[in-house]
Scaffold this active site. Sequence first.
Site, PDB file in Angstrom:
ATOM      1  N   HIS A  62       0.852  -1.188   0.000  1.00  0.00           N
ATOM      2  CA  HIS A  62       0.000   0.000   0.000  1.00  0.00           C
ATOM      3  C   HIS A  62       0.886   1.237   0.000  1.00  0.00           C
ATOM      4  CE1 HIS A  62       0.778  -0.658   4.282  1.00  0.00           C
ATOM      5  NE2 HIS A  62       0.284   0.532   4.589  1.00  0.00           N
ATOM      6  N   HIS A  64       1.390   3.954   2.064  1.00  0.00           N
ATOM      7  CA  HIS A  64       1.892   4.718   3.217  1.00  0.00           C
ATOM      8  C   HIS A  64       3.408   4.878   3.169  1.00  0.00           C
ATOM      9  CE1 HIS A  64      -1.900   4.039   5.919  1.00  0.00           C
ATOM     10  NE2 HIS A  64      -2.044   5.044   5.075  1.00  0.00           N
ATOM     11  N   ASP A  66       5.799   4.741   5.267  1.00  0.00           N
ATOM     12  CA  ASP A  66       6.694   3.798   5.930  1.00  0.00           C
ATOM     13  C   ASP A  66       6.706   2.424   5.250  1.00  0.00           C
ATOM     14  OD1 ASP A  66       4.067   3.359   6.836  1.00  0.00           O
ATOM     15  OD2 ASP A  66       4.719   2.550   8.753  1.00  0.00           O
ATOM     16  N   HIS A  67       6.174   2.396   4.020  1.00  0.00           N
ATOM     17  CA  HIS A  67       6.254   1.204   3.166  1.00  0.00           C
ATOM     18  C   HIS A  67       6.837   1.540   1.791  1.00  0.00           C
ATOM     19  CE1 HIS A  67       3.631  -1.354   5.806  1.00  0.00           C
ATOM     20  NE2 HIS A  67       3.385  -0.144   6.270  1.00  0.00           N
ATOM     21  N   HIS A 120      -7.387  -1.160   5.980  1.00  0.00           N
ATOM     22  CA  HIS A 120      -6.380  -0.215   6.478  1.00  0.00           C
ATOM     23  C   HIS A 120      -6.290   0.967   5.517  1.00  0.00           C
ATOM     24  CE1 HIS A 120      -2.765   1.163   8.470  1.00  0.00           C
ATOM     25  NE2 HIS A 120      -2.082   1.105   7.348  1.00  0.00           N
ATOM     26  N   ASP A 137      -0.030  -4.027   6.334  1.00  0.00           N
ATOM     27  CA  ASP A 137      -0.658  -3.595   7.577  1.00  0.00           C
ATOM     28  C   ASP A 137      -2.091  -4.102   7.718  1.00  0.00           C
ATOM     29  OD1 ASP A 137       1.664  -2.267   8.139  1.00  0.00           O
ATOM     30  OD2 ASP A 137       0.838  -0.241   7.930  1.00  0.00           O
ATOM     31  N   HIS A 175       5.013  -4.904  10.769  1.00  0.00           N
ATOM     32  CA  HIS A 175       5.342  -4.243  12.042  1.00  0.00           C
ATOM     33  C   HIS A 175       5.442  -5.255  13.168  1.00  0.00           C
ATOM     34  CE1 HIS A 175       4.805  -0.041  10.705  1.00  0.00           C
ATOM     35  NE2 HIS A 175       3.834  -0.514   9.951  1.00  0.00           N
TER      36      HIS A 175
END
Length: 262
Positions: A62, A64, A66-67, A120, A137, A175
């Site tokens: 996805h 975001h 932090d990906h 998410h 996530d 995570h």
Amino acid sequence: MWTYQHQHFIVHQLPVLRDNYIYIIQDRHSPVVCVVDPALAQPVIEACKQHNITPTHILNTHHHWDHTDGNKQLVETYQCAVVGNQADASRIPYIKQAITANSHFSLGHLNIQSLEVNGHTLGHIAFVIDDALFCGDTLFGAGCGRLFEGSFAQMWESLQKLAELDQQTKVYCAHEYTLVNLAFAQSVDADNNHLQQRIDDDKYKRLHNQPTIPSTIGLEVQTNPFLRPLDPTFCLAYSQTHQTKSQPLQVFTSIREARNNF
């Protein structure tokens, strides 16, 4: 960094930032090397030097940051191709190979299934390669992602889809949230003996600086409070103690809302 052996590929697990995991999938039978959800580029570059491998693809679950924040530098360094959901292509940096959700494709000798797992985010996908699930996530160790864009119904549908995978499937999520998720799980499922055993096992792992991830689909079905609504007996017991309807979606919704305030 930890390394896991699968029949047709090797998975290198890199801890980055506060609690993220990046995964490097190394095809045993071709030069294909896939980086899953690179929050950062430099740890990937260092790991690839250590193992003498070169990334050929990036798999993004996805959009975001932090990906995906490592996409730019990895593409510039290795000219690797970014693979992601066509429905999310406008938000995934440097995407080159847009795929459709719920489809099959191959990279080298890796046969990959993409699953649509909205909740998410909208456009979130997961990747299944043989006995390994890379789910971003959507599903966590004893948890699931917050609903930033999707609905409760969408997330519940996504989780049911993952729960239907083979019970031995390894769950590589993005995570390390497991211990806090387990503390919450105990608050809603205190009589679950499988859960208590998992708490003991995973506390031991973290005490010795080991990851709790990967888990397995079977373990998640037994102990993850967001998959426990699959069990009608659990739903009935939960509904009686929490004044909610006993239908799985209503039970899941109540548990997800409780987790937001835990």
